[in-house]
Design an enzyme around this catalytic site. Structure first.
Site, short mmCIF file in Angstrom:
data_model
loop_
_atom_site.label_atom_id
_atom_site.label_comp_id
_atom_site.label_asym_id
_atom_site.label_seq_id
_atom_site.Cartn_x
_atom_site.Cartn_y
_atom_site.Cartn_z
N ASP A 159 -16.68 25.79 -80.83
CA ASP A 159 -18.04 26.22 -80.50
C ASP A 159 -18.98 25.01 -80.50
O ASP A 159 -19.85 24.87 -79.64
CB ASP A 159 -18.51 27.26 -81.52
CG ASP A 159 -17.48 28.36 -81.71
OD1 ASP A 159 -17.29 29.15 -80.78
OD2 ASP A 159 -16.83 28.39 -82.77
N HIS A 187 -17.22 32.50 -86.23
CA HIS A 187 -16.67 32.21 -84.89
C HIS A 187 -16.58 33.55 -84.15
O HIS A 187 -15.52 34.17 -84.06
CB HIS A 187 -15.30 31.54 -84.99
CG HIS A 187 -14.63 31.36 -83.67
ND1 HIS A 187 -15.16 30.59 -82.66
CD2 HIS A 187 -13.49 31.89 -83.15
CE1 HIS A 187 -14.38 30.63 -81.60
NE2 HIS A 187 -13.35 31.43 -81.87
N1 LIG Z 1 -10.93 29.71 -83.66
C1 LIG Z 1 -10.93 29.43 -82.37
O1 LIG Z 1 -11.85 28.72 -81.88
C2 LIG Z 1 -9.85 29.93 -81.44
C3 LIG Z 1 -9.78 29.44 -80.14
C4 LIG Z 1 -8.78 29.93 -79.28
C5 LIG Z 1 -7.87 30.86 -79.75
N2 LIG Z 1 -7.96 31.32 -81.01
C6 LIG Z 1 -6.99 32.28 -81.56
O2 LIG Z 1 -5.76 31.60 -81.84
C7 LIG Z 1 -4.68 32.54 -81.88
C8 LIG Z 1 -3.50 32.04 -81.06
O3 LIG Z 1 -3.83 31.96 -79.70
P1 LIG Z 1 -2.74 31.59 -78.59
O4 LIG Z 1 -3.46 31.60 -77.30
O5 LIG Z 1 -1.97 30.39 -78.99
O6 LIG Z 1 -1.79 32.88 -78.67
P2 LIG Z 1 -0.28 33.03 -78.18
O7 LIG Z 1 -0.01 34.50 -78.13
O8 LIG Z 1 -0.03 32.20 -76.97
O9 LIG Z 1 0.52 32.40 -79.38
C9 LIG Z 1 0.53 32.93 -80.66
C10 LIG Z 1 1.87 32.58 -81.28
O10 LIG Z 1 1.82 32.97 -82.63
C11 LIG Z 1 3.10 33.45 -82.98
N3 LIG Z 1 2.98 34.25 -84.21
C12 LIG Z 1 2.53 35.53 -84.33
N4 LIG Z 1 2.62 35.92 -85.62
C13 LIG Z 1 3.06 34.85 -86.32
C14 LIG Z 1 3.36 34.63 -87.70
N5 LIG Z 1 3.21 35.59 -88.61
N6 LIG Z 1 3.82 33.41 -88.05
C15 LIG Z 1 4.01 32.44 -87.16
N7 LIG Z 1 3.77 32.59 -85.84
C16 LIG Z 1 3.30 33.79 -85.44
C17 LIG Z 1 3.56 34.22 -81.75
O11 LIG Z 1 4.97 34.38 -81.72
C18 LIG Z 1 3.05 33.31 -80.62
O12 LIG Z 1 4.03 32.36 -80.23
C19 LIG Z 1 -5.30 33.86 -81.35
O13 LIG Z 1 -5.63 34.69 -82.46
C20 LIG Z 1 -6.55 33.40 -80.63
O14 LIG Z 1 -7.52 34.41 -80.54
C21 LIG Z 1 -8.93 30.86 -81.87
O1 LIG Z 2 -12.52 33.99 -77.46
C1 LIG Z 2 -11.38 34.14 -77.90
O2 LIG Z 2 -10.89 35.24 -78.18
C2 LIG Z 2 -10.52 32.92 -78.10
C3 LIG Z 2 -11.20 31.87 -78.90
O3 LIG Z 2 -11.70 32.37 -80.10
C4 LIG Z 2 -12.28 31.15 -78.12
O4 LIG Z 2 -13.39 31.03 -78.62
O5 LIG Z 2 -11.98 30.67 -77.02
#
Ligand SMILES: NC(=O)c1ccc[n+]([C@@H]2O[C@H](COP(=O)([O-])OP(=O)(O)OC[C@H]3O[C@@H](n4cnc5c(N)ncnc54)[C@H](O)[C@@H]3O)[C@@H](O)[C@H]2O)c1
Ligand SMILES: O=C(O)C[C@H](O)C(=O)O
Length: 324
Positions: A159, A187
């Site tokens: 952010d 967030h």
């Molecule tokens: N904080 C932020 O700014 C931010 C930004 C983008 C995404 N995210 C979040 O990050 C997370 C991951 O996003 P992504 O796009 O990589 O998703 P994705 O689905 O591509 O990958 C997630 C991975 O996590 C694995 N997984 C699920 N449960 C698990 C566990 N208990 N232990 C280990 N691995 C596990 C899955 O098998 C998968 O490979 C989501 O919750 C998304 O919303 C947060």
């Molecule tokens: O917005 C989402 O769900 C993914 C991540 O938290 C983001 O900010 O891009």
């Protein structure tokens, strides 16, 4: 040559994990002179894909990559780890808020907190990326009573970086010329991107942009950027999220050179935000630690938004109290 440091990535076969592992192995997170051991944790159905990631890491012949561990066992994945990037969790789809993921994702972070408690380095630095990141970090922290609670953080650096990008574009400047950006709170769509302390090329940002743009365009754009990326890409942000996670850990470990960065950290009463939530503040990182920037004047507009995002975090906490 320095001793290698251990870096755990959960969800390492997912899209953020894939964008992150190679950059960490290349030295972008801990420095170009710091060998790393990557400990990649997944769930059983993703282990084949994880082996593919490990094969590609081998194929890069990274000079700094000392070893790779792949596992679906948290006690192995977190063993002696120095840095834990908790990414593995479900992403939201269109029309969802991040807190809609709490019931499903929240239960991942209790066992992972416990595994960190039992197996990680006593100085482990934890960054929760999986959403809803702040409350998941609180769950992990609550399940790791033997670790320093300050070492549980959640990611608002994405952010923060988004806010820098928006303001740089608007003012025709470069993000590196902007100082004093702040993301307060969660967030989520209630986060408060605050430019009241910002300077652009040394001039007060608030004097360079009009108030209507700040309130009606900048703030909602930053708050809703995650949803806009999901709409455009059909998948949530990945490379930018990985990059922000690397920035967060890099600065925490190596320092932010006196610059303010935003980190969601355990609230300690600063700015009237009571203990019990993981809240984003402006921090300065130094000596492998962070300190909340103190003494800022908070006007009524800011106070209202800082309170709203705090209230949302306390509601989220109430919703998962059985996991704490
Ligand atoms: N904080 C932020 O700014 C931010 C930004 C983008 C995404 N995210 C979040 O990050 C997370 C991951 O996003 P992504 O796009 O990589 O998703 P994705 O689905 O591509 O990958 C997630 C991975 O996590 C694995 N997984 C699920 N449960 C698990 C566990 N208990 N232990 C280990 N691995 C596990 C899955 O098998 C998968 O490979 C989501 O919750 C998304 O919303 C947060
Ligand atoms: O917005 C989402 O769900 C993914 C991540 O938290 C983001 O900010 O891009």
């Amino acid at each position: 040559m320095k001793e290698p440091l251990r870096v755990t990535i959960t969800g390492a076969a997912g899209q953020i994990g894939y964008a992150m592992a190679f950059r960490i192995a290349a030295g972008d997170m801990l420095g170009k002179d710091q060998p790393v051991i990557l400990q990649l944790l997944e769930i059983p159905p993703a282990m084949d894909a994880l082996e593919g990631v490990a094969m590609e890491l081998d194929d890069c012949a990274f000079p700094l990559l000392a070893d790779i561990v792949t596992t679906d066992d948290p006690s192995v994945g977190f063993k002696d780890t120095d840095f834990a990037l908790l990414v593995g969790a479900k992403p939201r789809g269109p029309g969802m808020e991040r807190k809609d993921l709490l019931k499903e994702n929240g239960k991942i972070f209790g066992p992972q907190g416990k595994a960190l408690n039992d197996h990680a380095s006593r100085d482990v630095k934890v960054l929760v990326v999986g959403n809803p990141a702040n409350t998941n970090a609180l769950i992990a922290q609550a399940n790791a009573p033997d670790l320093n609670p300050r070492n549980f953080t959640a990611m608002t650096r994405l952010d923060h970086n988004r806010a820098l990008g928006q303001l740089a574009n608007k003012t025709g400047s470069h993000n590196s010329h902007i100082k004093g950006m702040i993301i307060w709170g969660n967030h989520s769509a209630t986060q408060y991107p605050d430019i009241s302390q910002c300077t652009v090329d040394g001039k007060a940002a608030a004097e360079l942009v009009d108030d209507d743009w700040y309130k009606d365009s900048f703030i909602p754009t930053v708050q809703q950027r995650g949803a806009a990326i999901i709409k455009a890409r059909g998948a949530s942000s990945a490379a930018s999220a990985a990059s922000a996670a690397i920035d967060h850990m890099h600065d925490w470990h190596l320092g932010s050179n006196g610059e303010w960065v935003s980190m969601a950290v355990p609230a300690d009463g600063s700015y009237g935000i009571k203990e019990g939530v993981i809240y984003s503040f402006p921090v300065i990182c130094k000596g492998a630690d962070y300190e909340i920037v103190q003494g800022l004047e908070i006007n009524d507009f800011s106070r209202e938004r800082m309170t709203a995002t705090d209230e949302e975090l306390r509601e989220e906490r109430e919703g998962v109290k059985e996991l704490l």
